[in-house]
Design an enzyme around this catalytic site. Sequence first.
Site, PDB file in Angstrom:
ATOM      1  N   TYR A 143       0.835  -1.204   0.000  1.00 42.66           N
ATOM      2  CA  TYR A 143       0.000   0.000   0.000  1.00 42.66           C
ATOM      3  C   TYR A 143       0.876   1.264   0.000  1.00 42.66           C
ATOM      4  O   TYR A 143       0.744   2.125  -0.874  1.00 42.66           O
ATOM      5  CB  TYR A 143      -0.946   0.000   1.212  1.00 42.66           C
ATOM      6  CG  TYR A 143      -1.553   1.355   1.473  1.00 42.66           C
ATOM      7  CD1 TYR A 143      -2.455   1.904   0.559  1.00 42.66           C
ATOM      8  CD2 TYR A 143      -1.203   2.106   2.593  1.00 42.66           C
ATOM      9  CE1 TYR A 143      -2.990   3.168   0.783  1.00 42.66           C
ATOM     10  CE2 TYR A 143      -1.729   3.363   2.815  1.00 42.66           C
ATOM     11  CZ  TYR A 143      -2.624   3.889   1.902  1.00 42.66           C
ATOM     12  OH  TYR A 143      -3.134   5.154   2.111  1.00 42.66           O
TER      13      TYR A 143
HETATM   14  C1  UD1 Z   1      -3.166   2.880   9.319  1.00 39.25           C
HETATM   15  C2  UD1 Z   1      -2.288   2.265   8.294  1.00 39.25           C
HETATM   16  C3  UD1 Z   1      -1.577   3.369   7.573  1.00 39.25           C
HETATM   17  C4  UD1 Z   1      -2.577   4.315   6.958  1.00 39.25           C
HETATM   18  C5  UD1 Z   1      -3.440   4.855   8.083  1.00 39.25           C
HETATM   19  C6  UD1 Z   1      -4.498   5.754   7.573  1.00 39.25           C
HETATM   20  C7  UD1 Z   1      -1.615   0.085   9.157  1.00 39.25           C
HETATM   21  C8  UD1 Z   1      -0.478  -0.705   9.732  1.00 39.25           C
HETATM   22  N1  UD1 Z   1      -1.346   1.379   8.908  1.00 39.25           N
HETATM   23  O1  UD1 Z   1      -2.363   3.587  10.235  1.00 39.25           O
HETATM   24  O2  UD1 Z   1      -0.781   2.832   6.576  1.00 39.25           O
HETATM   25  O3  UD1 Z   1      -1.910   5.375   6.316  1.00 39.25           O
HETATM   26  O4  UD1 Z   1      -4.052   3.772   8.748  1.00 39.25           O
HETATM   27  O5  UD1 Z   1      -5.508   5.015   6.938  1.00 39.25           O
HETATM   28  O6  UD1 Z   1      -2.698  -0.416   8.937  1.00 39.25           O
HETATM   29  N2  UD1 Z   1      -4.906   0.047  17.464  1.00 39.25           N
HETATM   30  C9  UD1 Z   1      -5.185  -0.653  18.616  1.00 39.25           C
HETATM   31  N3  UD1 Z   1      -6.320  -1.415  18.637  1.00 39.25           N
HETATM   32  C10 UD1 Z   1      -7.184  -1.501  17.596  1.00 39.25           C
HETATM   33  C11 UD1 Z   1      -6.876  -0.765  16.409  1.00 39.25           C
HETATM   34  C12 UD1 Z   1      -5.722  -0.006  16.381  1.00 39.25           C
HETATM   35  O7  UD1 Z   1      -4.448  -0.616  19.601  1.00 39.25           O
HETATM   36  O8  UD1 Z   1      -8.192  -2.210  17.691  1.00 39.25           O
HETATM   37  C13 UD1 Z   1      -3.708   0.912  17.441  1.00 39.25           C
HETATM   38  C14 UD1 Z   1      -2.704   0.556  16.355  1.00 39.25           C
HETATM   39  O9  UD1 Z   1      -1.817  -0.416  16.791  1.00 39.25           O
HETATM   40  C15 UD1 Z   1      -2.044   1.921  16.126  1.00 39.25           C
HETATM   41  C16 UD1 Z   1      -3.170   2.926  16.408  1.00 39.25           C
HETATM   42  O10 UD1 Z   1      -4.142   2.209  17.157  1.00 39.25           O
HETATM   43  O11 UD1 Z   1      -1.035   2.116  17.066  1.00 39.25           O
HETATM   44  C17 UD1 Z   1      -3.810   3.455  15.149  1.00 39.25           C
HETATM   45  O12 UD1 Z   1      -4.147   2.343  14.346  1.00 39.25           O
HETATM   46  P1  UD1 Z   1      -4.898   2.493  12.939  1.00 39.25           P
HETATM   47  O13 UD1 Z   1      -6.133   3.292  13.114  1.00 39.25           O
HETATM   48  O14 UD1 Z   1      -5.010   1.116  12.372  1.00 39.25           O
HETATM   49  O15 UD1 Z   1      -3.921   3.402  12.078  1.00 39.25           O
HETATM   50  P2  UD1 Z   1      -2.381   3.199  11.725  1.00 39.25           P
HETATM   51  O16 UD1 Z   1      -1.970   1.808  11.875  1.00 39.25           O
HETATM   52  O17 UD1 Z   1      -1.613   4.225  12.460  1.00 39.25           O
END
Ligand code: UD1
Length: 330
Positions: A143
């Site tokens: 991606y």
């Molecule tokens: C994700 C994408 C990134 C993209 C961005 C915007 C991944 C690895 N990265 O970023 O490429 O540009 O979205 O669409 O998918 N978390 C939890 N519990 C949950 C869900 C998330 O602890 O149930 C944490 C994750 O580990 C992270 C943070 O929340 O630390 C944000 O997660 P998320 O919303 O998935 O975004 P990113 O991973 O930062």
Amino acid sequence: MAVLVTGGAGYIGSHVVRLLNERGDDVLVVDDFSTGIAARVDGLSVVDLDLAAPDATDRLVDAIREHGVDSIIHFAAKKQVGESVEEPVMYYRQNIGALTNILAAVEATGIESLVFSSSAATYGMPDVEMVGEDLDCRPINPYGQTKLIGEWMIDNQITASQMRGTAFNAVKLRYFNVAGAGWSELADTAVMNLIPIVLGRMKDGKAPIIFGDDYDTPDGTCIRDYVHVKDLAEAHIAALDYMKSGGTTETVFNVGTGTGASVKEVIDTIAEVTGRDIVPEMGERRAGDPPALVADVSRISALLSWKAEFGLEEIVRSAVEAAGMLPEQK
Ligand code: UD1
């Protein structure tokens, strides 16, 4: 003149379409409705088109001429990291193939401005907390790679157009963590990111899961830069205006707030806004998660005069309201 918005029926695209409409710009939406929602663009001019289809360039050229399009904002793309690892070819086709077709249509019609949705995923796992645009991009998944390749394609097109003496300019916006809703009916319906996931689990009576609390951050959970989708939408308008006023000094900009929030802080804010107790479960770290990713926003602030208006509380409140989960909505 009209602005062509690809992916205008999507979550972010529909916010930009709404803002363009509000300021009286003509808009033509191109969407294949694979994830876009027709109700978000009800009553607007819409072309139902898969931009990766073999006839996409021809159909785009026709639409551009018919509607008097002079600029393009290109959102339509695949954006799920995990899916991109499992099905990279789909990402090449939909993200790189579609952009190829758009650039061919730009060339055929002499369109002068393009705004491209890029991502903080282009940076990969930077070892600095505050990410500036000049940092080396080392995307760690297909991606992020397709987004970086897209940026290169656009840069090559700018160079080629300068060589030909034609005026093609583009701005690439690297989004950080987009969340919230500017209008409830345009809210994100995909349950893919932290805030929608937590709200979805609460609706199902389940505790949210924190993916690791042993990171080297103040509370042990990952830090991200959450930007309100309405602020992000405004950044696209600022980018269009920047190009129209001849701005070409820089073509790539981070879009974030410049302030990070940890997973725990996000969950605490959701608890406050919903008025509910949340006791999260601790889970394993998720592969590929950088501990902290916060945008250095000095460039966009200096050149586009854009600054995020909303903070975490407002982002969460708008998402909770769109989900019908504010205390007064019960
Ligand atoms: C994700 C994408 C990134 C993209 C961005 C915007 C991944 C690895 N990265 O970023 O490429 O540009 O979205 O669409 O998918 N978390 C939890 N519990 C949950 C869900 C998330 O602890 O149930 C944490 C994750 O580990 C992270 C943070 O929340 O630390 C944000 O997660 P998320 O919303 O998935 O975004 P990113 O991973 O930062």
